[in-house]
Design an enzyme around this catalytic site. Structure first.
Site, PDB file in Angstrom:
ATOM      1  N   LYS A  76      -5.653  -3.585   5.422  1.00  0.00           N
ATOM      2  CA  LYS A  76      -4.567  -3.338   4.461  1.00  0.00           C
ATOM      3  C   LYS A  76      -4.410  -4.556   3.562  1.00  0.00           C
ATOM      4  O   LYS A  76      -4.597  -5.693   4.006  1.00  0.00           O
ATOM      5  CB  LYS A  76      -3.287  -3.090   5.252  1.00  0.00           C
ATOM      6  CG  LYS A  76      -2.090  -2.645   4.430  1.00  0.00           C
ATOM      7  CD  LYS A  76      -0.946  -2.281   5.378  1.00  0.00           C
ATOM      8  CE  LYS A  76       0.297  -1.903   4.598  1.00  0.00           C
ATOM      9  NZ  LYS A  76       1.437  -1.637   5.486  1.00  0.00           N
ATOM     10  N   SER A 171       3.780   2.629   5.141  1.00  0.00           N
ATOM     11  CA  SER A 171       3.183   2.145   3.927  1.00  0.00           C
ATOM     12  C   SER A 171       1.682   1.868   4.013  1.00  0.00           C
ATOM     13  O   SER A 171       1.062   1.479   3.025  1.00  0.00           O
ATOM     14  CB  SER A 171       3.876   0.850   3.516  1.00  0.00           C
ATOM     15  OG  SER A 171       3.782  -0.076   4.561  1.00  0.00           O
ATOM     16  N   SER A 195       5.311   1.781   9.583  1.00  0.00           N
ATOM     17  CA  SER A 195       4.299   1.846   8.530  1.00  0.00           C
ATOM     18  C   SER A 195       2.888   2.143   8.977  1.00  0.00           C
ATOM     19  O   SER A 195       2.033   2.412   8.139  1.00  0.00           O
ATOM     20  CB  SER A 195       4.281   0.530   7.750  1.00  0.00           C
ATOM     21  OG  SER A 195       5.504   0.382   7.082  1.00  0.00           O
TER      22      SER A 195
END
EC number: 6.3.5.7
Lengths: 528, 136
Positions: A76, A171, A195
């Site tokens: 990420k 997210s 997330s």
């Protein structure tokens, strides 16, 4: 080959059925084909190929580093990666190239993993849809799956195919999309309020949040220091355990990692029977907003455990309804503090104003942050004002203790693992999702996941079955602090029982020689 | 240009409301006065930018107010879930450093080995005197 699990590919690499370079090239080719998903912000092609070359040499000499050697992974974009742009999907860090690797990234690289690229996210990991980054929203690969499209054709009201694409959840949506679309075997996400587990549930993946303190946060651009954890997204529980085995452990650069001896490597035993297990069902998690499909799957899962001899108890977590409010206050307060480092002086975006430091900082931050981030900073600053500190921040900290104690009490009553839904429903279309603002959506979507972060417990979302629309639904298991291995063992047993179907993305794979092998047939014991 | 008018329009009714009260007032929050806005903007060095942002803050505060309903008498605040454990400190040996060049590379304005900052002792201009910024 791309459809296999990490374990299977690792074995294939060791046996020489495929080389790391071939694997790397297949993944890179698929990444190009799936560019429309917008899962990746940066594709580190040269780096990956170089790593693949080195991995290949090791395999030739019989000196592979382990299960992760030569395995494509994605990270990420809020983890620092040396020499590779790290943006957090924000203007503030666009063009920022960290001079160091996050500890978890370094550990993956030390094990020989191939870094495919940095994945898309909500700006600074604030959001539950992966829609609010500057590089645009991430599309859920399931929007293009055969399972979903076939159901849509049956629906007379279905509109134009692409305008109704679904969100991945957030997210860590980019990481989820990357793994779900077979472009890599594992991806790192971050989990502050759910997330990692939220997009895992929406994309049909295993999303694991380790206990707070088990995995180092050094290099993870912080959102909420007391709740952030690096998360792991994979297609099956065994894969998550392999990655966890590589990442877990104390780090001298992160003083919040614990130094207790942990069982390494994380080899998961196969549970023969669950009759000694006690599963807790928190009654406060049964809320009206929960979709009937998720509720029904949750109930069937509980019945499954019961029918296999486990004890299934109803437990109470009385402060559940306050956890999202408490999270809101603590999160914005910590964000206000953490975002203060972005002033444009040493790194990141810098505006052109040079009148004074304050004017420069203010303009830089105005230009660098989007509305969501600014809103949270301002809310956080409000709660931290002298006149509000006691009533909001300290109050929220007290409520946090009550929530953490709720879990302790539940586990002390004999429960080994809690079983809850992960999300309210399956993935929704983007056009539907953006009708409400970020804060409202986060408050709605994080409801089952964020209490876990407040208590620092391990949790995992397991894909269970497809909804009536052909979309994945996941359920969450929550374990005791630092009992990650036990949690994953239970999750592995459950995963085997439900046999979640593999996503059918045939059209995308047509040109690649990688046809989905080992495709599990949809023999689902929890059919709708 | 219109953003400046928006601000003036915003400040007028707010100025007329009851000023922000201390923690003694149980109803306390929910009233974001112009002073609070200015104060927050200076503390955060982030501006609201629009009325919607102020409205969002008010909603956020109203949401946070729900915490009042929880009885927390005698409960200690929890700062970290690892509060029962010892913090481990590293031994005081220098093992890394000498990376000035790498660190300087990320900055936009550098002179020799210095990060260059604009002059520091000038406070942020008051709202009235600020240039209207483009609506974000």
């Amino acid at each position: 080959m791309l459809g296999r699990t990490l374990q299977e590919v690792s074995a294939a690499l060791k046996q020489g059925q495929i080389t790391p370079t071939e694997l790397c090239q297949k993944c890179l080719s698929l990444i190009k084909k799936t560019k429309f998903l917008n899962a990746y912000i940066t594709v580190s092609e040269e780096v990956a190929l170089k790593q693949a070359e080195e991995s290949e040499k090791r395999y030739k000499n019989g000196q592979s580093l382990g299960d992760l050697d030569g395995i494509p992974v994605a990270v990420k974009d809020n983890f620092s990666t040396s020499g590779i742009e790290t943006t957090c999907a924000s203007n503030m860090l666009k063009g920022y190239i960290p001079p160091y690797n996050a500890t978890v990234v370094q550990k993956l690289l030390d094990q020989g993993a191939l870094l495919m690229g940095k994945t898309n996210l909500d700006e600074f990991a604030m959001g539950s849809g992966s829609t609010d980054g500057i590089f645009g929203p991430v599309k859920n690969p399931w929007s293009y799956s055969k399972q979903y499209r076939e159901k849509r054709k049956q629906n007379p009201h279905s509109k134009n195919e692409d305008s109704d694409w679904l969100i991945t959840g957030g997210s860590s949506g980019g990481s989820a999309a990357a793994v779900s679309a077979f472009t890599c075997y594992a991806a790192l996400g971050s989990d502050t309020g759910g997330s990692t587990r939220n997009p895992a549930a929406h994309c049909g993946l295993v999303g694991f949040k380790p206990s707070y303190g088990l995995v180092s946060r050094h290099g993870l651009i912080p959102l909420v220091n007391s709740m952030d954890v690096p998360g792991i997204l994979t297609r099956c529980v065994d894969d998550a355990a392999i990655v966890l085995g590589a990442l877990a452990g104390p780090d001298p650069k992160d003083s919040t990692t614990v130094h207790d001896p942990i069982n390494k490597p994380f080899m998961l035993p196969s549970l023969a029977d669950v009759s000694k297990l006690c599963i807790g069902i928190p009654k406060e998690y049964l809320i009206p907003e929960l979709s009937s499909e998720v509720r029904s799957l949750w109930s069937k899962a509980a019945d499954l455990f019961k029918s296999e001899g486990a004890k299934v108890l109803e437990v109470s977590l009385p402060h559940t309804s306050y956890s999202i409010v408490c999270y809101h206050v603590l999160c914005t307060s910590e964000v206000a503090s953490n975002m203060a480092r972005f002033d444009g002086l040493q790194y990141g975006h810098r505006c052109d104003i040079n009148v004074s430091t304050e004017a420069m900082y203010a303009a830089t931050r105005r230009e660098g942050f989007n509305d969501v981030v600014r809103g949270r900073i301002l809310s956080g600053n409000f709660f931290l004002l002298k006149e509000n500190y006691e009533n909001y921040f300290v109050k929220a900290q007290k409520v946090r203790r009550l929530i953490a104690n709720d879990f302790v009490n539940a586990f002390n009553s004999g429960v080994d693992v809690l079983l809850t839904p992960t999300t309210l429903s399956e993935a929704v279309p983007y056009l539907e999702f953006i009708k409400e603002d970020n804060r409202t959506r986060s408050a709605q979507d994080d409801i089952f996941t964020q209490a876990v972060n407040m208590a620092g417990l391990p949790a995992v979302s397991i894909p269970v079955a497809l909804s009536n629309q052909g979309l994945p639904i996941g359920l969450q298991f929550i374990g005791r602090a630092f009992c990650d291995q036990q949690l994953l063992t239970v999750a592995k047993w459950f995963e085997k029982q439900v046999q979640f179907p593999v996503i059918q993305l045939q059209e995308l794979m047509d040109d690649c020689s990688a046809v989905l092998e080992n495709e599990k047939s949809a023999s689902v014991s929890l059919k709708q | 240009m219109w953003s400046r008018l928006v601000w003036l329009g915003l400040r007028a009714p707010l100025g007329g409301r009851q000023g922000f009260t201390s923690k003694a007032d149980p109803q306390g929050s929910g009233r974001i006065t112009a002073q609070v806005i200015e104060h927050l903007e200076r503390l955060a060095l982030v501006d609201f930018g629009s009325c919607e942002a102020v409205a969002r803050l008010e909603k956020a505060i109203a949401f946070a107010d729900r915490l009042r309903a929880v009885d927390t008498d005698g409960v200690e605040p929890m700062e970290s879930v690892l509060e029962d454990r010892c913090l481990y400190l590293r031994s005081d040996n220098v093992v890394e450093g000498n990376c000035a060049d790498e660190l300087l590379q990320n900055s936009h304005r550098v002179v020799e080995e210095y990060f260059v900052a604009p002059p520091g002792n000038i406070s942020l201009a008051k709202l009235d005197e600020q240039e209207p910024f483009p609506h974000s």
